[in-house]
Design a protein around this motif. Structure first.
Motif, PDB file in Angstrom:
ATOM      1  N   VAL A  18       0.844  -1.200   0.000  1.00 40.98           N
ATOM      2  CA  VAL A  18       0.000   0.000   0.000  1.00 40.98           C
ATOM      3  C   VAL A  18       0.876   1.245   0.000  1.00 40.98           C
ATOM      4  CG1 VAL A  18      -1.632   1.371   1.385  1.00 40.98           C
ATOM      5  CG2 VAL A  18      -2.033  -1.078   1.027  1.00 40.98           C
ATOM      6  N   VAL A  19       1.902   1.249   0.842  1.00 39.36           N
ATOM      7  CA  VAL A  19       2.799   2.400   0.907  1.00 39.36           C
ATOM      8  C   VAL A  19       3.514   2.587  -0.434  1.00 39.36           C
ATOM      9  CG1 VAL A  19       4.893   3.301   1.984  1.00 39.36           C
ATOM     10  CG2 VAL A  19       3.070   2.339   3.404  1.00 39.36           C
ATOM     11  N   ALA A  20       4.008   1.497  -1.021  1.00 38.57           N
ATOM     12  CA  ALA A  20       4.706   1.598  -2.304  1.00 38.57           C
ATOM     13  C   ALA A  20       3.794   2.177  -3.380  1.00 38.57           C
ATOM     14  CB  ALA A  20       5.232   0.229  -2.727  1.00 38.57           C
ATOM     15  N   ALA A  21       2.556   1.723  -3.428  1.00 39.26           N
ATOM     16  CA  ALA A  21       1.618   2.234  -4.432  1.00 39.26           C
ATOM     17  C   ALA A  21       1.296   3.703  -4.178  1.00 39.26           C
ATOM     18  CB  ALA A  21       0.339   1.402  -4.429  1.00 39.26           C
ATOM     19  N   ALA A  22       1.099   4.066  -2.916  1.00 44.12           N
ATOM     20  CA  ALA A  22       0.732   5.439  -2.576  1.00 44.12           C
ATOM     21  C   ALA A  22       1.859   6.427  -2.847  1.00 44.12           C
ATOM     22  CB  ALA A  22       0.310   5.513  -1.111  1.00 44.12           C
ATOM     23  N   ASP A  57     -11.094  -4.038   2.458  1.00 44.19           N
ATOM     24  CA  ASP A  57      -9.739  -4.584   2.437  1.00 44.19           C
ATOM     25  C   ASP A  57      -8.751  -3.498   2.847  1.00 44.19           C
ATOM     26  OD1 ASP A  57     -10.553  -7.134   1.460  1.00 44.19           O
ATOM     27  OD2 ASP A  57     -10.729  -6.270  -0.550  1.00 44.19           O
ATOM     28  N   PRO A  58      -7.563  -3.871   3.314  1.00 45.79           N
ATOM     29  CA  PRO A  58      -6.578  -2.856   3.694  1.00 45.79           C
ATOM     30  C   PRO A  58      -6.179  -1.982   2.506  1.00 45.79           C
ATOM     31  CG  PRO A  58      -5.957  -5.008   4.566  1.00 45.79           C
ATOM     32  CD  PRO A  58      -7.096  -5.234   3.613  1.00 45.79           C
ATOM     33  N   VAL A  59      -6.427  -0.693   2.643  1.00 42.71           N
ATOM     34  CA  VAL A  59      -6.096   0.275   1.597  1.00 42.71           C
ATOM     35  C   VAL A  59      -5.349   1.479   2.157  1.00 42.71           C
ATOM     36  CG1 VAL A  59      -7.967  -0.397   0.023  1.00 42.71           C
ATOM     37  CG2 VAL A  59      -8.371   1.368   1.760  1.00 42.71           C
ATOM     38  N   GLY A  60      -5.167   1.514   3.460  1.00 49.71           N
ATOM     39  CA  GLY A  60      -4.482   2.627   4.100  1.00 49.71           C
ATOM     40  C   GLY A  60      -3.503   2.125   5.138  1.00 49.71           C
ATOM     41  N   VAL A  61      -2.433   2.894   5.332  1.00 51.07           N
ATOM     42  CA  VAL A  61      -1.411   2.564   6.322  1.00 51.07           C
ATOM     43  C   VAL A  61      -1.116   3.813   7.139  1.00 51.07           C
ATOM     44  CG1 VAL A  61       0.983   1.846   6.692  1.00 51.07           C
ATOM     45  CG2 VAL A  61      -0.375   0.769   4.885  1.00 51.07           C
ATOM     46  N   VAL A  78      -2.455   6.075   1.461  1.00 55.71           N
ATOM     47  CA  VAL A  78      -3.698   5.485   0.964  1.00 55.71           C
ATOM     48  C   VAL A  78      -3.437   4.999  -0.457  1.00 55.71           C
ATOM     49  CG1 VAL A  78      -6.133   5.872   0.387  1.00 55.71           C
ATOM     50  CG2 VAL A  78      -5.116   6.994   2.397  1.00 55.71           C
ATOM     51  N   HIS A  79      -3.801   3.757  -0.717  1.00 51.90           N
ATOM     52  CA  HIS A  79      -3.623   3.191  -2.050  1.00 51.90           C
ATOM     53  C   HIS A  79      -4.337   4.083  -3.063  1.00 51.90           C
ATOM     54  CE1 HIS A  79      -3.779   0.471  -5.438  1.00 51.90           C
ATOM     55  NE2 HIS A  79      -2.855  -0.255  -4.825  1.00 51.90           N
ATOM     56  N   PRO A  80      -3.704   4.353  -4.213  1.00 49.23           N
ATOM     57  CA  PRO A  80      -4.330   5.244  -5.208  1.00 49.23           C
ATOM     58  C   PRO A  80      -5.749   4.838  -5.601  1.00 49.23           C
ATOM     59  CG  PRO A  80      -2.066   4.794  -5.820  1.00 49.23           C
ATOM     60  CD  PRO A  80      -2.374   3.909  -4.636  1.00 49.23           C
ATOM     61  N   ALA A  81      -6.044   3.561  -5.632  1.00 48.29           N
ATOM     62  CA  ALA A  81      -7.388   3.108  -6.006  1.00 48.29           C
ATOM     63  C   ALA A  81      -8.440   3.497  -4.974  1.00 48.29           C
ATOM     64  CB  ALA A  81      -7.392   1.597  -6.222  1.00 48.29           C
TER      65      ALA A  81
END
Length: 147
Positions: A18-22, A57-61, A78-81
């Motif tokens: 999630v962090v990598a995507a964000a 589902d987990p989308v934030g850290v 937060v995941h871009p999606a």
């Protein structure tokens, strides 16, 4: 509604993903991966510092580091999606709750000056800029929020 739960050892890979995507969008701006992309999530989870925002589902850290006089909001991602659905705001509200539960009067954070979106986002959530500095090659903008 975003539920915020403490991450477990089994969540390390998803937290990192999630962090990598964000933060991927910032790599070209900064010229290298932002610090949260290189963090040791298994160790942070073992220390009890990582929380997940699930929608469902987990989308934030959220990475929180307690100090005697404040709570450091080390990472919010937060995941871009899932951006634009209130996940980030829910994570910030949760950080407020944790700080109050710990009995500290303030939350602090810093962001990279090249993360323009954050420079507008945090003030909308009650944070005020305290100063700017360059540390280890990172151009940081520091914020604080009194509770």
């Amino acid at each position: 509604m975003t539920a915020v739960v403490r991450a477990t050892a089994a969540d390390a890979a998803i937290a990192g993903a999630v962090v990598a995507a964000a933060f991927a969008v910032y790599v070209p701006r900064i010229g290298r991966p932002p610090a949260p992309m290189t963090a040791d999530y298994p160790a942070l989870i073992a220390a009890g510092r990582v929380w997940l925002g699930a929608d469902p589902d987990p989308v934030g850290v959220l990475v929180l580091v307690p100090a005697p006089d404040h709570l450091l909001l080390d990472t919010v991602a937060v995941h871009p999606a899932a951006q634009g659905r209130g996940v980030g705001a829910a994570l910030l509200r949760f950080a407020d709750e944790r700080a109050r539960a710990l009995g500290v009067p303030e939350i602090r954070l810093y962001t990279n000056a090249a993360m323009h979106e954050n420079l507008a986002y945090y003030p909308r959530h009650g944070y005020r800029e305290t100063h700017r500095a360059t540390e280890a090659g990172w151009h940081r903008v520091y914020y604080a929020k009194a509770l």
